[in-house]
Design a protein around this motif. Structure first.
Motif, PDB file in Angstrom:
ATOM      1  N   GLN A  37       0.853  -1.180   0.000  1.00 21.21           N
ATOM      2  CA  GLN A  37       0.000   0.000   0.000  1.00 21.21           C
ATOM      3  C   GLN A  37       0.893   1.236   0.000  1.00 21.21           C
ATOM      4  O   GLN A  37       1.910   1.269   0.703  1.00 21.21           O
ATOM      5  CB  GLN A  37      -0.861   0.069   1.258  1.00 21.21           C
ATOM      6  N   ASN A  39       0.229   5.197   0.717  1.00 24.49           N
ATOM      7  CA  ASN A  39      -0.777   6.143   1.205  1.00 24.49           C
ATOM      8  C   ASN A  39      -2.157   5.491   1.314  1.00 24.49           C
ATOM      9  O   ASN A  39      -3.162   6.037   0.880  1.00 24.49           O
ATOM     10  CB  ASN A  39      -0.810   7.399   0.340  1.00 24.49           C
ATOM     11  N   GLU A  40      -2.153   4.284   1.870  1.00 21.98           N
ATOM     12  CA  GLU A  40      -3.355   3.500   2.165  1.00 21.98           C
ATOM     13  C   GLU A  40      -4.109   3.015   0.926  1.00 21.98           C
ATOM     14  O   GLU A  40      -5.259   2.616   1.010  1.00 21.98           O
ATOM     15  CB  GLU A  40      -4.294   4.271   3.103  1.00 21.98           C
ATOM     16  N   GLU A  41      -3.451   3.048  -0.235  1.00 23.52           N
ATOM     17  CA  GLU A  41      -4.059   2.515  -1.455  1.00 23.52           C
ATOM     18  C   GLU A  41      -3.190   1.375  -1.978  1.00 23.52           C
ATOM     19  O   GLU A  41      -1.969   1.516  -2.093  1.00 23.52           O
ATOM     20  CB  GLU A  41      -4.190   3.599  -2.520  1.00 23.52           C
ATOM     21  N   PHE A  42      -3.841   0.245  -2.295  1.00 25.68           N
ATOM     22  CA  PHE A  42      -3.102  -0.905  -2.805  1.00 25.68           C
ATOM     23  C   PHE A  42      -2.521  -0.594  -4.173  1.00 25.68           C
ATOM     24  O   PHE A  42      -3.167   0.057  -4.995  1.00 25.68           O
ATOM     25  CB  PHE A  42      -4.013  -2.138  -2.894  1.00 25.68           C
ATOM     26  N   VAL A  43      -1.294  -1.063  -4.399  1.00 23.95           N
ATOM     27  CA  VAL A  43      -0.621  -0.868  -5.685  1.00 23.95           C
ATOM     28  C   VAL A  43      -0.428  -2.244  -6.315  1.00 23.95           C
ATOM     29  O   VAL A  43       0.143  -3.146  -5.697  1.00 23.95           O
ATOM     30  CB  VAL A  43       0.745  -0.171  -5.507  1.00 23.95           C
TER      31      VAL A  43
END
Length: 70
Positions: A37, A39-43
């Motif tokens: 993640q 910034n709290e977003e999955f990549v």
């Protein structure tokens, strides 16, 4: 030097830096089994080498564990 946060710890890095490079620098254990993640977003794994990190980014390496017996 820039500062990012990796698994809740401040880390000084040299920019430009991709997520794929950060994984190598940190010698991430079993990178094929890690989820990331930023910034709290999955990549997604297929864009790690194109994902540029920025000053202040928060990166988390997550391992999902299965298990338990009924």
């Amino acid at each position: 030097m820039a500062q990012i946060i990796v698994n809740d710890e401040k880390q000084d890095v040299q920019l430009p830096l991709t997520l794929g490079e950060l994984i190598k620098i940190n010698k991430v254990f079993q990178p094929e089994m890690v989820t990331v993640q930023v910034n709290e977003e999955f990549v997604e794994r297929d864009v790690w080498d194109q994902t540029q990190l920025k000053e202040g980014d928060r990166v988390d390496f997550l391992y999902f564990m299965g298990g338990g017996a009924a």
